[in-house]
Design a protein around this motif. Structure first.
Motif, short mmCIF file in Angstrom:
data_model
loop_
_atom_site.label_atom_id
_atom_site.label_comp_id
_atom_site.label_asym_id
_atom_site.label_seq_id
_atom_site.Cartn_x
_atom_site.Cartn_y
_atom_site.Cartn_z
N ASP A 18 86.82 123.19 107.68
CA ASP A 18 87.84 123.07 106.65
C ASP A 18 89.24 122.93 107.28
O ASP A 18 90.05 122.12 106.82
N ALA A 19 89.50 123.72 108.31
CA ALA A 19 90.79 123.65 108.99
C ALA A 19 90.96 122.29 109.66
O ALA A 19 92.05 121.69 109.63
N LEU A 20 89.88 121.77 110.25
CA LEU A 20 89.93 120.45 110.88
C LEU A 20 90.18 119.36 109.84
O LEU A 20 90.98 118.45 110.06
N ASP A 21 89.53 119.45 108.68
CA ASP A 21 89.75 118.48 107.60
C ASP A 21 91.21 118.54 107.11
O ASP A 21 91.84 117.51 106.89
N ALA A 22 91.72 119.76 106.94
CA ALA A 22 93.12 119.91 106.49
C ALA A 22 94.08 119.32 107.52
O ALA A 22 95.05 118.65 107.16
N ALA A 23 93.82 119.56 108.79
CA ALA A 23 94.68 119.01 109.85
C ALA A 23 94.61 117.49 109.86
O ALA A 23 95.62 116.80 110.05
N ALA A 24 93.44 116.91 109.66
CA ALA A 24 93.29 115.45 109.62
C ALA A 24 94.05 114.86 108.44
O ALA A 24 94.73 113.83 108.57
N ALA A 26 96.69 116.23 106.96
CA ALA A 26 98.12 116.40 107.26
C ALA A 26 98.57 115.33 108.26
O ALA A 26 99.67 114.77 108.13
N LEU A 27 97.75 115.03 109.23
CA LEU A 27 98.07 114.00 110.22
C LEU A 27 98.17 112.63 109.55
O LEU A 27 99.08 111.86 109.83
N GLN A 28 97.26 112.35 108.62
CA GLN A 28 97.30 111.07 107.89
C GLN A 28 98.57 110.98 107.05
O GLN A 28 99.23 109.94 107.03
N THR A 29 98.95 112.06 106.38
CA THR A 29 100.18 112.09 105.59
C THR A 29 101.39 111.87 106.47
O THR A 29 102.30 111.10 106.14
#
Length: 167
Positions: A18-24, A26-29
C-alpha cells in the motif's frame, strides 16, 4: 488422516504494498505537475523577449530579460500606443506557480497595444468605434477591478505603467 495448516501474517507485506502504491501515485502526480509547470513556463516565456530594443522618435528603450527556470509572473514591455505616445510597463507578481503564470499571461493580454479588449484604451463615446488612450491611473484601476484577473493575484501585483509623449 493428518491436517497440516500453515498460517502466516501478511499484514506487514500488505502495508508495504500500500505504501509503495501511494508513493507511485505521488510520484506520478509530481511528474504531471512538473510537466504542467514546464508547459506554463514555456507559455510565459513566449511573451517575454530575450532582448528588445525600441526606438520611438526621440526615445530609446532597451529591455534585457534574464529568463529564470522557475515559473514566475514578471513582465515588461514598451510599445507604440499611437503616432505620438509610447506605453511602458513593468509588472511583478510576487507569487509563483501555474496560476501566477496564467494570470501573468492574462495581464500581458490586457495590457496589449491593441484597442478593444485592451485596458489601455477606452471608447471615445458609447456609440463610437474610436478609442482614446487611458491615463495611467485609470489603467491601474481597470487592472485592479477586471474580472479576468484572479483576486489573489491582484493582491500580489506590483505594476508600473506610464505613457510617454514621443512627439
Amino acid at each position: 488422516s493428518h491436517l497440516i495448516m500453515i498460517q502466516s501474517d501478511v499484514t506487514e507485506q500488505k502495508r508495504m504494498e500500500d505504501a509503495l502504491d501511494a508513493a507511485a501515485k505521488a510520484l506520478q502526480t509530481t511528474f504531471m505537475d512538473i510537466q504542467n509547470i514546464t508547459e506554463a513556463t514555456r507559455a510565459l516565456q513566449t511573451v517575454l523577449p530575450v532582448t528588445s530594443h525600441g526606438e520611438f522618435r526621440r526615445a530609446r528603450f532597451a529591455l534585457d530579460i534574464l529568463r529564470c527556470p522557475d515559473l514566475s509572473g514578471d513582465l515588461a514591455s514598451c510599445f507604440t500606443l499611437n503616432n505620438q505616445y509610447i506605453g511602458v510597463y513593468v509588472a511583478d507578481l510576487r507569487t509563483r506557480g501555474i496560476p501566477t503564470a496564467l494570470n501573468s499571461l492574462m495581464l500581458s493580454q490586457l495590457l496589449c497595444a491593441g484597442a478593444g479588449q485592451s485596458l489601455l484604451y477606452r471608447p471615445m463615446s458609447r456609440t463610437s468605434n474610436e478609442y482614446e488612450i487611458c491615463e495611467p491611473v485609470e489603467v491601474m484601476e481597470r487592472v485592479r477591478i477586471d474580472p479576468r484577473m484572479a483576486r489573489e493575484v491582484i493582491g500580489s501585483l506590483s505594476l508600473a505603467y506610464g505613457v510617454l509623449d514621443s512627439g
